[in-house]
Design a protein around this motif. Structure first.
Motif, PDB file in Angstrom:
ATOM      1  N   UNK A  89       0.871  -1.173   0.000  1.00  0.00           N
ATOM      2  CA  UNK A  89       0.000   0.000   0.000  1.00  0.00           C
ATOM      3  C   UNK A  89       0.903   1.216   0.000  1.00  0.00           C
ATOM      4  N   UNK A  90       0.525   2.183  -0.787  1.00  0.00           N
ATOM      5  CA  UNK A  90       1.313   3.405  -0.777  1.00  0.00           C
ATOM      6  C   UNK A  90       0.370   4.571  -0.558  1.00  0.00           C
ATOM      7  N   UNK A  91       0.710   5.401   0.406  1.00  0.00           N
ATOM      8  CA  UNK A  91      -0.106   6.576   0.700  1.00  0.00           C
ATOM      9  C   UNK A  91       0.812   7.793   0.616  1.00  0.00           C
ATOM     10  N   UNK A  92       0.358   8.782  -0.115  1.00  0.00           N
ATOM     11  CA  UNK A  92       1.240   9.925  -0.349  1.00  0.00           C
ATOM     12  C   UNK A  92       0.437  11.179  -0.663  1.00  0.00           C
ATOM     13  N   UNK A  93       1.107  12.306  -0.533  1.00  0.00           N
ATOM     14  CA  UNK A  93       0.505  13.564  -0.985  1.00  0.00           C
ATOM     15  C   UNK A  93       1.365  14.089  -2.115  1.00  0.00           C
ATOM     16  N   UNK A  94       0.739  14.436  -3.206  1.00  0.00           N
ATOM     17  CA  UNK A  94       1.436  15.035  -4.345  1.00  0.00           C
ATOM     18  C   UNK A  94       0.465  15.984  -5.029  1.00  0.00           C
ATOM     19  N   UNK A  95       0.989  17.107  -5.472  1.00  0.00           N
ATOM     20  CA  UNK A  95       0.126  17.996  -6.251  1.00  0.00           C
ATOM     21  C   UNK A  95       0.271  17.604  -7.716  1.00  0.00           C
ATOM     22  N   UNK A  96      -0.696  16.867  -8.208  1.00  0.00           N
ATOM     23  CA  UNK A  96      -0.664  16.456  -9.614  1.00  0.00           C
ATOM     24  C   UNK A  96      -2.025  16.771 -10.229  1.00  0.00           C
ATOM     25  N   UNK A  97      -2.018  17.041 -11.519  1.00  0.00           N
ATOM     26  CA  UNK A  97      -3.266  17.467 -12.162  1.00  0.00           C
ATOM     27  C   UNK A  97      -4.259  16.305 -12.302  1.00  0.00           C
ATOM     28  N   UNK A  98      -3.742  15.142 -12.625  1.00  0.00           N
ATOM     29  CA  UNK A  98      -4.621  13.978 -12.835  1.00  0.00           C
ATOM     30  C   UNK A  98      -4.197  12.864 -11.878  1.00  0.00           C
ATOM     31  N   UNK A  99      -4.718  12.902 -10.662  1.00  0.00           N
ATOM     32  CA  UNK A  99      -4.213  11.978  -9.633  1.00  0.00           C
ATOM     33  C   UNK A  99      -4.385  10.499  -9.960  1.00  0.00           C
ATOM     34  N   UNK A 100      -5.515  10.125 -10.581  1.00  0.00           N
ATOM     35  CA  UNK A 100      -5.718   8.700 -10.863  1.00  0.00           C
ATOM     36  C   UNK A 100      -4.727   8.227 -11.927  1.00  0.00           C
ATOM     37  N   UNK A 101      -4.556   9.043 -12.957  1.00  0.00           N
ATOM     38  CA  UNK A 101      -3.576   8.678 -13.994  1.00  0.00           C
ATOM     39  C   UNK A 101      -2.176   8.619 -13.400  1.00  0.00           C
ATOM     40  N   UNK A 102      -1.898   9.523 -12.473  1.00  0.00           N
ATOM     41  CA  UNK A 102      -0.583   9.521 -11.834  1.00  0.00           C
ATOM     42  C   UNK A 102      -0.380   8.213 -11.048  1.00  0.00           C
ATOM     43  N   UNK A 103      -1.422   7.803 -10.325  1.00  0.00           N
ATOM     44  CA  UNK A 103      -1.284   6.581  -9.522  1.00  0.00           C
ATOM     45  C   UNK A 103      -1.071   5.348 -10.401  1.00  0.00           C
ATOM     46  N   UNK A 104      -1.913   5.198 -11.427  1.00  0.00           N
ATOM     47  CA  UNK A 104      -1.797   3.998 -12.265  1.00  0.00           C
ATOM     48  C   UNK A 104      -0.685   4.116 -13.304  1.00  0.00           C
ATOM     49  N   UNK A 105      -0.424   5.347 -13.740  1.00  0.00           N
ATOM     50  CA  UNK A 105       0.543   5.512 -14.825  1.00  0.00           C
ATOM     51  C   UNK A 105       1.974   5.695 -14.340  1.00  0.00           C
ATOM     52  N   UNK A 106       2.146   6.286 -13.181  1.00  0.00           N
ATOM     53  CA  UNK A 106       3.499   6.585 -12.700  1.00  0.00           C
ATOM     54  C   UNK A 106       3.850   5.774 -11.453  1.00  0.00           C
ATOM     55  N   UNK A 107       2.991   5.878 -10.428  1.00  0.00           N
ATOM     56  CA  UNK A 107       3.334   5.209  -9.163  1.00  0.00           C
ATOM     57  C   UNK A 107       3.413   3.690  -9.347  1.00  0.00           C
ATOM     58  N   UNK A 108       2.462   3.145 -10.070  1.00  0.00           N
ATOM     59  CA  UNK A 108       2.404   1.685 -10.252  1.00  0.00           C
ATOM     60  C   UNK A 108       3.644   1.123 -10.972  1.00  0.00           C
ATOM     61  N   UNK A 109       4.414   2.025 -11.577  1.00  0.00           N
ATOM     62  CA  UNK A 109       5.668   1.564 -12.197  1.00  0.00           C
ATOM     63  C   UNK A 109       6.600   0.949 -11.159  1.00  0.00           C
TER      64      UNK A 109
END
Lengths: 252, 92
Positions: A89-109
């Motif tokens: 599980x990862x919990x974080x705060x980031x200012x990103x424009x598209x949070x869901x895309x960021x989670x699946x597209x970047x974090x999940x890497x």
């Protein structure tokens, strides 16, 4: 920037799920820093937030084997967990424009990097299903509640797939729009004998350190986290009203 | 009383809508599935929005709900997917 890593399981899957929500809520209030939690739990069925227990689970098999059903606070499908699954599980705060895309597209890497470093060739299907050799080895779910980014997933390392198949209902026929890989699952051990949960754990820590460009530091759960999880366990995750009924009637 | 159930597979996730029809009105509206909606609780607000209304009003109530709730995010699912699940439920 650094990422706190917590290796924590309580021995009770209901408390383990309560701890997930505690992480999200405490991060929202800045009571904890960005955190990667790695955990395992005993045999259990974890329902997606909008899922109905009777539609997804052979309830007689679950009760006959003493396997608890627990609802999580994130959407998506229903999964089976046991000690052969590594959950993160990862919990974080980031200012990103598209949070869901960021989670699946970047974090999940981070997960993909971890599996690559173990010699697999993982890729994503259906946005967030992690696939190796044409079989799904990991599912993930995200939430952007409380102003935090939350992603969690489970990796099948050496799980009891016989139990999984007897517990979870699979549609007899697939509509053309349903990707059957969703129901075609495998353990990593099927592709590489001898791999253990500990190997995957180490790789995940490195994978997330690299995907998020952060250093990591190992910590123990704080008293505050345990207390918050205890409250959530008592009021919510230990209760059938939350776990078995749809949450519409429950004050979440 | 008639029970309606309709499903639609969106790009990411299945949406299932069910309700009882009594005197032309929807009762016990339930929306389930393995889709993602953020915030998650919004799905209950949608259920409540539809509850008790005439079945011929449900589609426009959905439009109204999503038009008002600009904060809702549904990755790879859109309003049309919910409306298709509703249409499938009404076909039965």
């Amino acid at each position: 920037m650094s990422l706190r890593v917590l290796v924590f399981d309580s021995g009770d899957p209901k408390f383990d799920l309560a701890f997930e929500e505690a992480l999200g809520r405490l991060r929202a209030g800045d009571k904890i820093p960005d955190t990667l939690r790695l955990w395992r739990t005993s045999r259990s069925v974890v329902l997606g937030y909008f899922r109905s227990a009777e539609e997804d689970v052979n309830l007689d098999v679950a009760s006959g084997n003493g396997i608890p059903l627990i609802r999580r606070f994130t959407g998506g499908g229903t999964v089976y967990l046991d000690e052969g699954c590594l959950n993160y599980s990862i919990v974080m705060k980031r200012k990103v424009e598209f949070p869901i895309s960021y989670l699946y597209g970047t974090v999940l890497k981070g997960t993909l990097a971890a599996l690559k470093s173990l010699g697999f060739s993982p890729y994503l299907r259906n946005t967030n299903d992690v696939v190796v050799n044409g079989k799904k080895v990991s599912g993930t779910a995200a939430s952007i509640k409380w102003g935090v980014l939350f992603l969690h997933g489970s990796i099948l390392v050496d799980a009891d797939l016989g139990m999984l198949n007897s517990l979870l209902k699979v549609p007899r026929e697939f509509k053309p729009s349903v990707d059957p890989v969703k129901y075609r699952v495998a353990n990593l051990r099927e592709f590489r004998g001898g791999i253990g949960v500990g190997d995957v754990m180490e790789s995940l820590i490195e994978g997330y350190s690299s995907a998020l460009s952060v250093d990591v530091r190992m910590e123990e759960p704080s008293r505050r986290e345990l207390e918050a999880a205890e409250v959530l366990y008592r009021l919510k995750y230990s209760r059938d009203e939350w776990n078995l009924k749809l949450p519409s009637s429950y004050l979440a | 009383m008639k029970h309606h159930v309709g499903e639609h597979k969106a790009k990411k996730g299945l949406i299932r809508i069910e309700f009882d029809e009594r005197d032309g009105r929807a009762e016990h509206v339930r929306i389930t599935g393995d889709f993602f909606m953020h915030p998650e609780e919004a799905v209950h607000e949608l259920e409540q929005k539809l509850e008790g209304h005439g079945i011929d009003e449900l589609e426009s109530l959905m439009d109204e709900f999503f038009a008002m709730r600009m904060d809702i995010e549904m990755p790879y699912v859109n309003i049309e997917d919910f409306k298709l699940a509703l249409k499938n439920a009404l076909k039965e």
